[in-house]
Design a protein around this motif. Structure first.
Motif, PDB file in Angstrom:
ATOM      1  N   TYR A 175       8.595   1.405  -2.934  1.00 24.11           N
ATOM      2  CA  TYR A 175       8.490   1.753  -1.515  1.00 24.11           C
ATOM      3  C   TYR A 175       9.601   1.029  -0.763  1.00 24.11           C
ATOM      4  O   TYR A 175       9.799  -0.177  -0.923  1.00 24.11           O
ATOM      5  CB  TYR A 175       7.133   1.341  -0.959  1.00 24.11           C
ATOM      6  CG  TYR A 175       6.968   1.620   0.519  1.00 24.11           C
ATOM      7  CD1 TYR A 175       6.497   2.851   0.956  1.00 24.11           C
ATOM      8  CD2 TYR A 175       7.297   0.657   1.474  1.00 24.11           C
ATOM      9  CE1 TYR A 175       6.337   3.127   2.311  1.00 24.11           C
ATOM     10  CE2 TYR A 175       7.144   0.918   2.834  1.00 24.11           C
ATOM     11  CZ  TYR A 175       6.670   2.154   3.238  1.00 24.11           C
ATOM     12  OH  TYR A 175       6.523   2.411   4.580  1.00 24.11           O
ATOM     13  N   SER A 176      10.326   1.754   0.084  1.00 27.74           N
ATOM     14  CA  SER A 176      11.369   1.181   0.927  1.00 27.74           C
ATOM     15  C   SER A 176      10.910   1.195   2.372  1.00 27.74           C
ATOM     16  O   SER A 176      10.560   2.258   2.905  1.00 27.74           O
ATOM     17  CB  SER A 176      12.668   1.992   0.788  1.00 27.74           C
ATOM     18  OG  SER A 176      13.586   1.644   1.815  1.00 27.74           O
ATOM     19  N   SER A 177      10.914   0.032   3.020  1.00 31.10           N
ATOM     20  CA  SER A 177      10.519  -0.004   4.434  1.00 31.10           C
ATOM     21  C   SER A 177      11.570   0.663   5.313  1.00 31.10           C
ATOM     22  O   SER A 177      11.257   1.130   6.418  1.00 31.10           O
ATOM     23  CB  SER A 177      10.296  -1.456   4.883  1.00 31.10           C
ATOM     24  OG  SER A 177      11.515  -2.178   4.890  1.00 31.10           O
ATOM     25  N   TRP A 200       7.655   6.253  -0.494  1.00 36.49           N
ATOM     26  CA  TRP A 200       7.787   5.910  -1.902  1.00 36.49           C
ATOM     27  C   TRP A 200       8.879   6.766  -2.546  1.00 36.49           C
ATOM     28  O   TRP A 200       9.107   7.906  -2.153  1.00 36.49           O
ATOM     29  CB  TRP A 200       6.465   6.143  -2.627  1.00 36.49           C
ATOM     30  CG  TRP A 200       5.380   5.194  -2.227  1.00 36.49           C
ATOM     31  CD1 TRP A 200       4.427   5.392  -1.279  1.00 36.49           C
ATOM     32  CD2 TRP A 200       5.157   3.889  -2.757  1.00 36.49           C
ATOM     33  NE1 TRP A 200       3.607   4.288  -1.181  1.00 36.49           N
ATOM     34  CE2 TRP A 200       4.029   3.346  -2.081  1.00 36.49           C
ATOM     35  CE3 TRP A 200       5.784   3.126  -3.737  1.00 36.49           C
ATOM     36  CZ2 TRP A 200       3.528   2.080  -2.359  1.00 36.49           C
ATOM     37  CZ3 TRP A 200       5.283   1.856  -4.018  1.00 36.49           C
ATOM     38  CH2 TRP A 200       4.175   1.338  -3.328  1.00 36.49           C
ATOM     39  N   GLY A 201       9.541   6.192  -3.572  1.00 34.66           N
ATOM     40  CA  GLY A 201      10.593   6.901  -4.284  1.00 34.66           C
ATOM     41  C   GLY A 201      10.068   7.686  -5.473  1.00 34.66           C
ATOM     42  O   GLY A 201       8.890   8.040  -5.546  1.00 34.66           O
ATOM     43  N   PHE A 228       8.905  -2.770  -2.033  1.00 30.55           N
ATOM     44  CA  PHE A 228       7.608  -3.018  -2.656  1.00 30.55           C
ATOM     45  C   PHE A 228       7.610  -2.267  -3.987  1.00 30.55           C
ATOM     46  O   PHE A 228       7.642  -1.042  -4.018  1.00 30.55           O
ATOM     47  CB  PHE A 228       6.508  -2.531  -1.715  1.00 30.55           C
ATOM     48  CG  PHE A 228       5.115  -2.484  -2.287  1.00 30.55           C
ATOM     49  CD1 PHE A 228       4.768  -3.112  -3.480  1.00 30.55           C
ATOM     50  CD2 PHE A 228       4.110  -1.809  -1.607  1.00 30.55           C
ATOM     51  CE1 PHE A 228       3.477  -3.059  -3.990  1.00 30.55           C
ATOM     52  CE2 PHE A 228       2.820  -1.742  -2.096  1.00 30.55           C
ATOM     53  CZ  PHE A 228       2.509  -2.361  -3.300  1.00 30.55           C
ATOM     54  N   VAL A 229       7.624  -3.041  -5.085  1.00 26.55           N
ATOM     55  CA  VAL A 229       7.675  -2.456  -6.428  1.00 26.55           C
ATOM     56  C   VAL A 229       6.256  -2.380  -6.989  1.00 26.55           C
ATOM     57  O   VAL A 229       5.547  -3.394  -7.036  1.00 26.55           O
ATOM     58  CB  VAL A 229       8.580  -3.282  -7.359  1.00 26.55           C
ATOM     59  CG1 VAL A 229       8.642  -2.643  -8.747  1.00 26.55           C
ATOM     60  CG2 VAL A 229       9.984  -3.421  -6.770  1.00 26.55           C
ATOM     61  N   TRP A 230       5.863  -1.193  -7.418  1.00 25.67           N
ATOM     62  CA  TRP A 230       4.531  -0.941  -7.966  1.00 25.67           C
ATOM     63  C   TRP A 230       4.707  -0.456  -9.396  1.00 25.67           C
ATOM     64  O   TRP A 230       5.374   0.548  -9.641  1.00 25.67           O
ATOM     65  CB  TRP A 230       3.824   0.103  -7.103  1.00 25.67           C
ATOM     66  CG  TRP A 230       2.606   0.766  -7.659  1.00 25.67           C
ATOM     67  CD1 TRP A 230       2.570   1.862  -8.484  1.00 25.67           C
ATOM     68  CD2 TRP A 230       1.231   0.414  -7.424  1.00 25.67           C
ATOM     69  NE1 TRP A 230       1.266   2.205  -8.769  1.00 25.67           N
ATOM     70  CE2 TRP A 230       0.427   1.335  -8.130  1.00 25.67           C
ATOM     71  CE3 TRP A 230       0.618  -0.584  -6.683  1.00 25.67           C
ATOM     72  CZ2 TRP A 230      -0.965   1.281  -8.114  1.00 25.67           C
ATOM     73  CZ3 TRP A 230      -0.766  -0.640  -6.666  1.00 25.67           C
ATOM     74  CH2 TRP A 230      -1.540   0.281  -7.369  1.00 25.67           C
ATOM     75  N   VAL A 231       4.160  -1.179 -10.383  1.00 25.12           N
ATOM     76  CA  VAL A 231       4.203  -0.741 -11.784  1.00 25.12           C
ATOM     77  C   VAL A 231       2.773  -0.605 -12.284  1.00 25.12           C
ATOM     78  O   VAL A 231       1.894  -1.362 -11.873  1.00 25.12           O
ATOM     79  CB  VAL A 231       5.008  -1.720 -12.670  1.00 25.12           C
ATOM     80  CG1 VAL A 231       6.466  -1.756 -12.260  1.00 25.12           C
ATOM     81  CG2 VAL A 231       4.419  -3.117 -12.634  1.00 25.12           C
TER      82      VAL A 231
END
Length: 381
Positions: free
Chosen positions: A181-183, A188-189, A164-167
């Protein structure tokens, strides 16, 4: 006189070859075929056959699109099928205040209106996973969800891990940021940032996936924000110099970054490629006059691109006479709704095979006896 003998039964392999050719963009054909007899039902629900079916047809079909509407004053996601029947006979979630934000590889990303948390939902299997809202202060944001399995063909990756990429642009003007975010990791990274214009903000349109990169639109300068999934790096790309209006990211068929823009009633498509010296530049490679595709109507003066379904090469355009989908391969257009649909429009592209046979039996019985025509399905009745 003896009655004629019944025709010999086809071998199972011959039946499988026939069923293999049922069109995936008309999922009700598959489900109706599965009701013919136990043999056909066994074949059409067999995991090996379904893998072969997806390989044979290669590209998942466009089944419809999500958008955000209201039910009795409350925000709710709606689904409009682009196939002869809706693939979703029943509500799949148990509360209303969710907004669809993105959809890719069979997953739909929704955000709760109050509370801000997210859900990644697989409408085909009903599976879902909650994702906490990142602790950021954003003026604007855009998102993307995608399968995280290396080497996956994305034809049936239900239940696989996702990213899940959040910008977003935040309180400090002149910067854009990205977070993933990696499931698999369940967290979150690290944040990465890049400089942008002081007045730039991200629009509500979903990101576009091209190879190992996700692209998002910066609104004020119509510039493009590029996130590298492998290097975890952000950069900014200028738009074509000759664009005359708002543009939309539309990847090319050969796997390059592309954009689309409409001037009046003419659709322009650009591609960004490297020349012989390795310098990337924009090239306009196609022009389509929409008046030749859409119904003749004096009210039709302008149009805008509002969505793009990546794998099936379908553009959604909004005009004074309604919303249309345009197949870029065949240049065929079809009206899908009247004006008034709220944004963003989230195309849903996926194979829908008889894994949920009991739901479809119920749906077909109800449709048979109550004359249901599910052209417009609200998930939260």
């Amino acid at each position: 006189m003896a009655p004629p003998l019944p025709p010999p039964e086809l071998p199972d392999d011959a039946v499988a070859e026939i069923l293999l050719r049922l069109p995936p963009d008309e999922p009700r054909c598959l489900f109706r075929a599965s009701l013919v007899c136990k043999l056909w039902q066994r074949l059409l629900t067999d995991a090996a056959f379904l893998r072969r079916y997806r390989r044979f047809h290669r590209t998942p079909p466009l089944l419809g699109y999500f958008f955000t509407g209201e039910v009795r004053g409350e925000i709710a996601p709606f689904f409009i099928p682009t196939t002869p029947a809706s693939p979703f006979p029943k509500p799949m979630l148990d509360c209303r205040p969710w907004m669809p934000l993105d959809c890719r590889h069979g997953r739909v990303l929704l955000q709760k209106v109050q509370g801000g948390d997210f859900t990644v939902w697989d409408p085909i299997t009903g599976g879902r996973e909650e994702v906490p809202e990142p602790r950021t202060r954003s003026r604007s944001f855009s998102v993307a969800v995608l399968c995280a399995t290396a080497g996956c063909d994305h034809r049936g990756c239900h239940g696989d891990p996702f990213l899940f990429v959040w910008v977003w642009t935040g309180a400090v003007k002149g910067l854009a940021h990205a977070l993933v975010y990696s499931s698999q990791l369940g967290c979150w990274g690290m944040v990465v940032s890049v400089g942008v214009g002081a007045d730039d903000f991200l629009n509500a349109n979903r990101g576009a996936l091209v190879g190992d990169h996700i692209y998002f639109m910066l609104q004020m300068g119509a510039r493009i924000l590029k996130y590298d999934l492998v290097k975890h790096h952000l950069s900014v790309i200028d738009p074509p110099e000759s664009y005359e209006c708002g543009i939309f990211i539309v990847p090319t068929e050969d796997g390059f970054l592309g954009v689309a823009g409409i001037s009046g009633t003419t659709l322009h498509l650009w591609s960004r490629k490297a020349n012989s010296k390795g310098v990337e530049r924009w090239v306009q490679y196609r022009v389509i006059e929409l008046r030749t595709l859409l119904p003749a109507d004096d009210r039709f003066k302008t149009a805008i691109v509002v969505a793009f379904a990546e794998s099936v090469r379908v553009i959604f355009v909004c005009t004074e006479i309604g919303h249309f989908i345009i197949d870029l391969r065949s240049e065929q257009a079809r009206k899908v709704s009247k004006r008034g649909v709220q944004y963003p429009i989230i195309p849903f592209v996926s194979f829908y095979t008889p894994g949920s046979i009991r739901l479809w039996v119920l749906f077909l019985i109800l449709a048979r006896f109550s004359h249901i025509t599910p052209n417009h399905v609200n998930f939260f009745n």
